[in-house]
Design a protein around this motif. Structure first.
Motif, PDB file in Angstrom:
ATOM      1  N   UNK A 342      -4.278 -25.749  34.439  1.00  0.00           N
ATOM      2  CA  UNK A 342      -3.348 -26.139  35.510  1.00  0.00           C
ATOM      3  C   UNK A 342      -3.922 -25.801  36.876  1.00  0.00           C
ATOM      4  N   UNK A 343      -5.150 -25.285  36.892  1.00  0.00           N
ATOM      5  CA  UNK A 343      -5.818 -24.966  38.166  1.00  0.00           C
ATOM      6  C   UNK A 343      -7.058 -25.844  38.292  1.00  0.00           C
ATOM      7  N   UNK A 344      -7.948 -25.475  39.177  1.00  0.00           N
ATOM      8  CA  UNK A 344      -9.154 -26.272  39.355  1.00  0.00           C
ATOM      9  C   UNK A 344      -8.868 -27.643  39.928  1.00  0.00           C
ATOM     10  N   UNK A 345      -7.823 -27.720  40.776  1.00  0.00           N
ATOM     11  CA  UNK A 345      -7.461 -28.995  41.383  1.00  0.00           C
ATOM     12  C   UNK A 345      -6.367 -29.725  40.656  1.00  0.00           C
ATOM     13  N   UNK A 346      -5.950 -29.218  39.489  1.00  0.00           N
ATOM     14  CA  UNK A 346      -4.875 -29.864  38.733  1.00  0.00           C
ATOM     15  C   UNK A 346      -3.538 -29.211  39.079  1.00  0.00           C
ATOM     16  N   UNK A 347      -2.564 -29.272  38.200  1.00  0.00           N
ATOM     17  CA  UNK A 347      -1.218 -28.810  38.550  1.00  0.00           C
ATOM     18  C   UNK A 347      -0.426 -28.602  37.262  1.00  0.00           C
ATOM     19  N   UNK A 348       0.699 -27.954  37.370  1.00  0.00           N
ATOM     20  CA  UNK A 348       1.583 -27.727  36.230  1.00  0.00           C
ATOM     21  C   UNK A 348       2.793 -28.632  36.334  1.00  0.00           C
ATOM     22  N   UNK A 349       3.094 -29.360  35.265  1.00  0.00           N
ATOM     23  CA  UNK A 349       4.274 -30.219  35.259  1.00  0.00           C
ATOM     24  C   UNK A 349       5.555 -29.395  35.334  1.00  0.00           C
ATOM     25  N   UNK A 350       5.537 -28.180  34.778  1.00  0.00           N
ATOM     26  CA  UNK A 350       6.732 -27.351  34.759  1.00  0.00           C
ATOM     27  C   UNK A 350       7.024 -26.710  36.113  1.00  0.00           C
ATOM     28  N   UNK A 351       5.987 -26.397  36.873  1.00  0.00           N
ATOM     29  CA  UNK A 351       6.161 -25.806  38.211  1.00  0.00           C
ATOM     30  C   UNK A 351       5.197 -26.487  39.166  1.00  0.00           C
ATOM     31  N   UNK A 352       5.384 -27.767  39.468  1.00  0.00           N
ATOM     32  CA  UNK A 352       4.385 -28.490  40.273  1.00  0.00           C
ATOM     33  C   UNK A 352       4.391 -28.059  41.740  1.00  0.00           C
ATOM     34  N   UNK A 353       3.204 -27.796  42.261  1.00  0.00           N
ATOM     35  CA  UNK A 353       3.064 -27.470  43.683  1.00  0.00           C
ATOM     36  C   UNK A 353       1.936 -28.272  44.317  1.00  0.00           C
ATOM     37  N   UNK A 354       1.181 -29.003  43.514  1.00  0.00           N
ATOM     38  CA  UNK A 354       0.012 -29.724  43.998  1.00  0.00           C
ATOM     39  C   UNK A 354       0.100 -31.209  43.755  1.00  0.00           C
ATOM     40  N   UNK A 355      -0.911 -31.798  43.113  1.00  0.00           N
ATOM     41  CA  UNK A 355      -0.957 -33.263  42.969  1.00  0.00           C
ATOM     42  C   UNK A 355       0.169 -33.853  42.129  1.00  0.00           C
ATOM     43  N   UNK A 356       0.672 -33.115  41.129  1.00  0.00           N
ATOM     44  CA  UNK A 356       1.810 -33.656  40.373  1.00  0.00           C
ATOM     45  C   UNK A 356       3.037 -33.729  41.270  1.00  0.00           C
ATOM     46  N   UNK A 357       3.253 -32.705  42.063  1.00  0.00           N
ATOM     47  CA  UNK A 357       4.390 -32.721  42.991  1.00  0.00           C
ATOM     48  C   UNK A 357       4.282 -33.904  43.956  1.00  0.00           C
ATOM     49  N   UNK A 358       3.077 -34.130  44.491  1.00  0.00           N
ATOM     50  CA  UNK A 358       2.884 -35.264  45.412  1.00  0.00           C
ATOM     51  C   UNK A 358       3.088 -36.592  44.686  1.00  0.00           C
ATOM     52  N   UNK A 359       2.625 -36.666  43.444  1.00  0.00           N
ATOM     53  CA  UNK A 359       2.798 -37.907  42.673  1.00  0.00           C
ATOM     54  C   UNK A 359       4.270 -38.191  42.434  1.00  0.00           C
ATOM     55  N   UNK A 360       5.056 -37.152  42.155  1.00  0.00           N
ATOM     56  CA  UNK A 360       6.491 -37.341  41.947  1.00  0.00           C
ATOM     57  C   UNK A 360       7.182 -37.734  43.246  1.00  0.00           C
ATOM     58  N   UNK A 361       6.739 -37.193  44.371  1.00  0.00           N
ATOM     59  CA  UNK A 361       7.311 -37.583  45.666  1.00  0.00           C
ATOM     60  C   UNK A 361       6.996 -39.043  45.972  1.00  0.00           C
ATOM     61  N   UNK A 362       5.788 -39.481  45.634  1.00  0.00           N
ATOM     62  CA  UNK A 362       5.440 -40.890  45.814  1.00  0.00           C
ATOM     63  C   UNK A 362       6.308 -41.791  44.942  1.00  0.00           C
ATOM     64  N   UNK A 363       6.586 -41.340  43.726  1.00  0.00           N
ATOM     65  CA  UNK A 363       7.448 -42.122  42.832  1.00  0.00           C
ATOM     66  C   UNK A 363       8.863 -42.195  43.382  1.00  0.00           C
ATOM     67  N   UNK A 364       9.349 -41.102  43.968  1.00  0.00           N
ATOM     68  CA  UNK A 364      10.681 -41.121  44.581  1.00  0.00           C
ATOM     69  C   UNK A 364      10.738 -42.149  45.703  1.00  0.00           C
ATOM     70  N   UNK A 365       9.684 -42.215  46.505  1.00  0.00           N
ATOM     71  CA  UNK A 365       9.628 -43.225  47.571  1.00  0.00           C
ATOM     72  C   UNK A 365       9.649 -44.632  46.994  1.00  0.00           C
ATOM     73  N   UNK A 366       8.862 -44.848  45.945  1.00  0.00           N
ATOM     74  CA  UNK A 366       8.747 -46.190  45.377  1.00  0.00           C
ATOM     75  C   UNK A 366      10.044 -46.651  44.730  1.00  0.00           C
TER      76      UNK A 366
END
Length: 910
Positions: A342-366
């Motif tokens: 979940x590190x090394x540039x990745x993220x945790x689906x259970x506690x997203x603070x990085x790219x998964x969080x941004x991906x979910x925010x983009x989905x909310x916009x879409x």
């Protein structure tokens, strides 16, 4: 050649017109004799006249190239006409114009003909610079238009991430037609010189213009208001588009105006470089896939794995002597990107603070939500998460009885007191429709009269149903909020994720409705309408309230959740799903419990490939969802038309229309079918704006009882085993064909060929049949088409699982766990079972036949004779919860008596 009224969208109509022009121009070039000229020139002239206004909304081939074709025709240069038409048509079909300039003229060697886009490797296609078109709205003369086009094109740089071409239209109306017509448009630039009216008057363009729901009479607007009004309508019709407003009004005049999703206002300046950079930046925002990009970057890093997953980096495969075929089949990248890190540039689906969080925010916009959450184990889990997050034991939930089984199990887990709502039955086709708003209001008003409205927490409905019945979401929410102003709505949109990207369909989605309703409730108009209705309905009885279109109070809370199976209707790997939230009270009331429910049901080792596919699927629909959904619906319409008009197919098959699947009392528009072979398109927009229920045209339900095969046999033995055609849903005498954004015209053509072959074989059998064989066939058809048992309604919960006999809610959780003790249960023979007065049978299990695929019995439900008759009439191989060797599992009389003596938990809680 089909008339324009036969098309749902302009996309296919334009393609067919160019193909026809190419065919006729080629024929004319091959045989330019007088007879051929007399025959074809009027048709070519007609096609050119039809295409001329249409092409004004596209950058390729463009007005100058189109005029070049017209001059070829007028000067009788038929070989040049054929050559250039062929080149343009092939470029349109292959998409080659997106990759390079397409020159016209005979000096270009035929050997340089355009390669087919489909023949390019995925790697080659991924390396090409994405192409889009920018709609510029301004009334310019020829010299001004040339200057503007050259000024915009001069800003291009080789390092630009994208390539775009301008499309220039003069008017407000042309801009609206353009964004509905041209799927290549990603950006709209509105300049101060635009006029109001379009000069194009052909029918299909006017039909596109009629789709606009203009809130005020645009003819009464001042010219300086055209720009701001246009930005608002663009945001309403195609919210994914970027718009930029160039205005000569002062800052003070423009400040505070509602400009929709306008990204920037330029004040009376011609700064083409700044505009160019903003256009590229705006599209780049939608192109970004934070998690997919992070996962690709991770896969390129040198890594030493001293953690779980031997398959990570493909090591356990590359070192193997026996499973090399797996590595060869999947290729290296999927294993390079497989990790539990979940590190090394990745993220945790259970506690997203990085790219998964941004991906979910983009989905909310879409998707138009306030929050969006990814799920990697399907919408079944999404449903349980939402129910558990919002429902406490004893809360009353109104549930669509024929919803997906995950909702029923969610009610068990949450300990809800369930009120089941009956959909209207379609006995003739052994399927259910949807729950009328009258039924929902009645249950709410009865609960209110019983003093239980404070316990009512949620309304749960399926939108759209598996068979394609779609609710008027706004009406349901408004009328329910008028009775209980803080009611939570869970809309199961498992099969409806694509709807966000169609202007017609979007208005009936949960997130679009929640946003529009919340905005409306803020207005003084909403308060005035509510107060007026309250005065009118003072002392009204229940019957009056049921007949009245109720208005919600202005302080109603908009609380909507939608669960969507992204993998079912958009691009995602299997089990990729999303939860969309538009809940005014989410932050203050739900967020913590939602987090706990999400933790409860989400794996601590989610599949990163699924998450990445959700990220990429979101990118796709924001940039080309409009085009793909239009093509999807057009494919379904082509299928409907081909089956309905084929004389042989009509003998054995029938395509069900809106009038077959939606009773007239729920179709105020009176429309029977959205498309009739003789007259083309009815006003689908009118139907979708007014009717209580509408039919998703992308689903084609085919009655097959006339073949003598039931739906399950037709699906398995005929379509799948004999022809390799996959479908999912069947009923006793129907099969469901679902188009999606991946459906091609070739797929539709193959299906029609298969159905024709089946019909021809049936004809041959009929011709050769003996008298007894014919009688046997007729008997089978009659059994499938006429001798159908009525679909049973939900009976009721037994008194042992009810709090009282005033309202129907039942404690499904107690019944479910009571059956864990085998001493509480008996079995009865289904063939001999009969409900008798004073001796009730109560189900101890969920009984779920496939089809229809939802529980016809739930734990604690009284088994009626109607349900028994229906089960005995079922001719399916799969019934979950039922054991033929033992029979129906029911509660013993002693167990029910003990439970009655203890008192149902819901009653005890009170």
């Amino acid at each position: 050649m089909k008339t324009m009224s036969n098309y749902f969208s302009a996309i296919q109509m334009r393609s067919d017109r160019w193909s026809a022009l190419n065919e006729m121009a080629g024929a004319l070039a091959r045989s330019p004799d007088q007879k051929t000229v007399q025959k074809l020139t009027p048709k070519i002239e007609d096609l050119l006249q039809q295409l001329a206004p249409i092409e004004s909304y596209w950058a390729f081939p463009g007005s100058s190239a189109f005029e070049h074709l017209r001059r070829n025709f007028e000067h009788r240069n038929y070989e040049d006409l054929a050559f250039n038409t062929r080149r343009i048509t092939r470029a349109l079909i292959s998409g080659a114009y997106r990759r390079r300039a397409i020159p016209l003229g005979r000096d270009e060697a035929d050997t340089e003909e355009l390669e087919d886009e489909a023949l390019l490797s995925p790697e080659a296609r991924a390396m090409t610079k994405p192409y889009f078109e920018v709609l510029v709205v301004d009334d310019l003369n020829e010299h001004q238009e040339r200057w503007l086009r050259n000024s915009m094109q001069s800003m291009r740089r080789s390092e630009d991430q994208f390539h775009y071409e301008p499309v220039i239209v003069p008017s407000f109306e042309d801009a609206l037609i353009g964004i509905l017509f041209n799927h290549n448009i990603q950006t709209v630039v509105i300049r101060p010189g635009l006029t109001l009216k379009s000069k194009n008057e052909i029918s299909i363009l006017q039909r596109y213009l009629a789709l606009m729901d203009v809130e005020e009479d645009i003819e009464e607007m001042r010219p300086e208001d055209y720009g701001p009004k246009l930005t608002r309508l663009i945001a309403k019709v195609r919210p994914e588009l970027d718009s930029y407003l160039i205005t000569d009004r002062s800052v003070e005049a423009i400040a505070g105006l509602d400009l929709g999703r306008c990204r920037r206002v330029f004040y009376n300046q011609e700064d083409f470089q700044e505009l160019h950079l903003n256009i590229l930046r705006g599209v780049a925002t939608r192109v970004k896939t934070p998690f997919f990009t992070a996962l690709k970057d991770y896969s390129k890093q040198p890594t030493g794995v001293f953690h779980a997953m031997p398959i990570s980096r493909g090591k356990s495969i590359s070192r193997s002597h026996w499973i090399q075929d797996m590595g060869a089949f999947y290729g290296p990248n999927i294993f390079l990107a497989e990790t539990s890190a979940t590190s090394g540039g990745l993220d945790s689906l259970l506690e997203p603070i990085g790219p998964i969080k941004k991906a979910q925010e983009n989905a909310a916009r879409a998707f138009g939500s306030k929050q969006t959450f990814f799920a990697t184990n399907g919408t079944s889990t999404c449903n349980k998460i939402v129910v558990q997050a919002l429902i406490k034991p004893g809360d009353i939930v109104l549930v669509d009885r024929d919803c997906h089984k995950s909702h029923h199990y969610g009610m068990v887990l949450a300990g809800a007191s369930v009120v089941y709502l009956d959909s209207y039955p379609l006995n003739e086709y052994s399927m259910y429709g949807a729950v009328p708003v009258h039924e929902i209001k009645k249950q709410l008003l009865d609960l209110k009269a019983a003093g239980k409205l404070d316990r009512v927490r949620m309304l749960l409905l399926t939108n759209c149903t598996f068979d394609g019945v779609v609710y008027d979401v706004r009406r349901v929410m408004e009328e329910c909020l008028a009775i209980k102003k803080d009611l939570v709505f869970l809309w199961d949109e498992a099969w409806f994720a694509f709807a966000r990207f169609s202007p017609i369909y979007r208005q009936r989605t949960a997130m679009a409705t929640a946003g529009a309703l919340r905005e409306e409730l803020r207005t003084p108009r909403a308060a005035a309408i509510y107060e007026a209705q309250q005065e009118e309905l003072k002392d009204a009885d229940t019957e009056t309230l049921l007949k009245t279109r109720l208005v919600p109070p202005p302080d109603a809370r908009v609380r909507a959740y939608a669960t969507q199976s992204t993998h079912k209707t958009l691009t995602s790997l299997r089990q990729g799903s999303m939860i969309h939230v538009h809940d005014q009270d989410f932050k203050g009331e739900v967020e913590q419990s939602f987090h706990e429910a999400y933790m409860t049901h989400t794996s601590t080792s989610p599949n990163y490939q699924i998450i990445a596919s959700l990220d990429v699927g979101r990118r796709q629909v924001e940039l080309e969802g409009f085009e793909f959904v239009q093509r999807q619906i057009e494919a379904a319409i082509s299928m409907r038309r081909a089956i309905a008009t084929h004389p042989l197919l009509q003998k054995y098959f029938k395509v069900l229309t809106a009038s077959d699947m939606i009773p007239l009392e729920h179709r105020i528009s009176g429309i029977k079918s959205y498309h009739e072979p003789e007259q083309g398109w009815d006003d689908i927009w009118d139907s979708w704006a007014r009717d209580e229920f509408v039919l998703d045209a992308s689903r084609v339900t085919l009655s097959v009882g006339g073949t003598g095969w039931d739906g399950d046999t037709f699906k398995t033995k005929i379509l799948m085993e004999k022809f390799g055609i996959q479908i999912n849903k069947t009923s006793r005498n129907t099969v469901l064909f679902m188009t999606n954004i991946g459906t091609t015209r070739s797929s539709v053509a193959y299906l029609i060929e298969v159905l024709v072959q089946i019909a021809q074989e049936l004809d041959d059998l009929q011709d050769d049949a003996s008298h007894m064989e014919q009688r046997a066939f007729d008997t089978r058809v009659k059994s499938l088409m006429e001798d159908l048992p009525p679909l049973p309604d939900f009976s009721r919960f037994h008194d042992a699982f009810r709090g009282d006999e005033v309202t129907p809610e039942g404690d499904i959780r107690t019944a479910f766990f009571m059956s864990y003790d085998e001493s509480n249960c008996d079995y009865v023979d289904l063939q001999k079972a009969r409900a008798e007065d004073g001796k009730e049978m109560v189900s101890a299990s969920f009984i779920i036949p496939y089809p229809p695929g939802f529980p016809i019995l739930v734990p604690g439900q009284v088994i009626s004779n109607e349900i028994l008759d229906f089960m005995r009439a079922l001719d399916v191989n799969e019934i979950h919860g039922y054991r033929p060797d033992l029979g129906l599992r029911i509660f013993s009389a002693e167990a029910l008596a003990r439970q009655m003596g203890q008192g149902a938990p819901s009653r005890a809680a009170e």
